[in-house]
Design an enzyme around this catalytic site. Structure first.
Site, mmCIF file in Angstrom:
data_model
loop_
_atom_site.group_PDB
_atom_site.id
_atom_site.type_symbol
_atom_site.label_atom_id
_atom_site.label_comp_id
_atom_site.label_asym_id
_atom_site.label_seq_id
_atom_site.Cartn_x
_atom_site.Cartn_y
_atom_site.Cartn_z
ATOM 1 N N GLU A 110 -6.919 -0.728 -5.061
ATOM 2 C CA GLU A 110 -7.812 0.236 -4.423
ATOM 3 C C GLU A 110 -7.421 1.652 -4.821
ATOM 4 O O GLU A 110 -6.232 1.967 -4.948
ATOM 5 C CB GLU A 110 -7.744 0.124 -2.885
ATOM 6 C CG GLU A 110 -8.109 -1.220 -2.328
ATOM 7 C CD GLU A 110 -6.879 -2.112 -2.121
ATOM 8 O OE1 GLU A 110 -5.734 -1.600 -2.209
ATOM 9 O OE2 GLU A 110 -7.067 -3.314 -1.892
ATOM 10 N N HIS B 163 0.825 -1.209 0.000
ATOM 11 C CA HIS B 163 0.000 0.000 0.000
ATOM 12 C C HIS B 163 0.858 1.257 0.000
ATOM 13 O O HIS B 163 1.996 1.241 0.485
ATOM 14 C CB HIS B 163 -0.903 0.019 1.233
ATOM 15 C CG HIS B 163 -2.112 -0.848 1.102
ATOM 16 N ND1 HIS B 163 -3.256 -0.661 1.829
ATOM 17 C CD2 HIS B 163 -2.364 -1.914 0.306
ATOM 18 C CE1 HIS B 163 -4.159 -1.567 1.506
ATOM 19 N NE2 HIS B 163 -3.629 -2.350 0.574
#
Length: 329
Positions: free
Chosen positions: A107, A38
């Protein structure tokens, strides 16, 4: 036999701590370790987001036995697929062929930093299909020129390849993504213990005359000697979890996740995440995964605070209980 893994959660720990946790998790006896990839944490309270691939290189050198896996890398916007292939091959070499490349459609939270628009889910799956094709070709040793709808590759070749080809897992959920990616991937990654997903995946692979695959899931827990402390920590750092992939994939910032979870109560989190010292409660929650047909389950111990105590005191007894309860074949 079900394999149990440990999650190196980049959103809640810095790079040095992650390497330390990886060593401790291997010593305790976890079978494999997965690492999130991430650019942002889900919530500001988590407070971290080091570069996963640098940490993986360090973990590969600091550990000796455990399997390693990205859970998962998005090869769509932030990374070009050809670069992902190079990274995967390098980590596989550093780890002596212990690395599996987990891929997914990503995402918005992490991909918006590249400054590109966030595509709708159908387009993201189109992009992921092209990305898997590129990555697979390069990991197979091809010199690749590729001119697709979403990506171009000009005479690329990986000069350092492991002896064993890196296997690829792909994160899927619905029927369309299963039909599309089951023939392309080596392994299934999914976020809910749904037997129907596993059965459909296996059926598609059988029709394509492909070998059975690993089925890899992930389950958060929040162990702590004090249940109230565990519930409070899980609520502070993991209340985003209940939104599910269809919500979590599209929110762009930590502020958006704060707003989306403003009315989630501690008791709501405790209803879905085992919290406190009761190891049998963790085993009961984990049973849903092996009953659904999962071969691999990675645990997430929520929070950096208490992580070392979990690994030193609770993880070993928990693994014994899990292995005693899980099917032997």
């Amino acid at each position: 036999m079900t394999r149990f893994g440990y999650t190196l959660m980049t959103e809640q720990s810095g790079p040095r701590a992650l390497v330390e946790h990886a060593v401790d998790a291997e010593r305790v006896g976890f079978d494999f370790e997965v690492m999130s990839d991430h650019y942002f944490p889900w919530l500001d309270a988590q407070g971290h987001a080091p570069y996963a691939w640098s940490v993986l290189g360090a973990v590969a050198q600091a550990t000796e036995r455990v399997g390693l896996m990205t859970y998962v890398t998005c090869p769509l916007l932030r990374y070009h697929p050809a670069v992902v292939a190079q990274k995967a091959a390098t980590v596989a070499l550093l780890s002596d062929d212990r690395f599996t490349l987990g891929l997914g459609a990503g995402e918005n939270l992490n991909e918006h930093v590249a400054g590109e628009r966030w595509p709708a889910v159908g387009e993201r799956h189109d992009m992921l299909e092209e990305a898997v094709e590129i990555i697979r070709s390069l990991l197979d040793g091809e010199r690749l020129t590729f001119d697709g709808v979403h990506y171009r590759v000009d005479s690329a070749k990986l000069w350092d390849l492991p002896d064993e080809t890196v296997e690829i897992g792909v994160a899927v959920s619905g029927p369309q993504s299963i039909e599309r990616f089951a023939p392309l991937a080596d392994h299934l990654v999914t976020t809910e213990p749904e037997a129907g997903v596993v059965q459909r995946w296996s059926s598609v692979r059988e029709r394509a005359e492909l070998a059975p695959s690993r089925v890899v899931g992930q389950m958060p827990i929040c162990w702590d000697p004090d249940e109230e402390t565990a519930v409070a920590r899980a609520h502070e750092q993991f209340r985003w979890f209940g939104g599910g992939w269809r919500v979590n994939a599209d929110l762009p910032t930590t502020e958006a996740f704060e707003a989306a979870t403003a009315f989630v109560r501690p008791e709501d989190v405790a209803a879905s995440i085992p919290c406190g010292p009761d190891l049998d409660a963790v085993v009961e929650a984990a049973s849903a995964w092996w009953e659904a047909g999962f071969t691999d389950l990675a645990l997430v111990q929520v929070g950096e605070v208490g992580q070392r105590e979990f690994l030193e005191t609770a993880a070993g007894p928990l693994l014994e209980k899990l292995r005693a309860a899980a099917p032997s074949s």
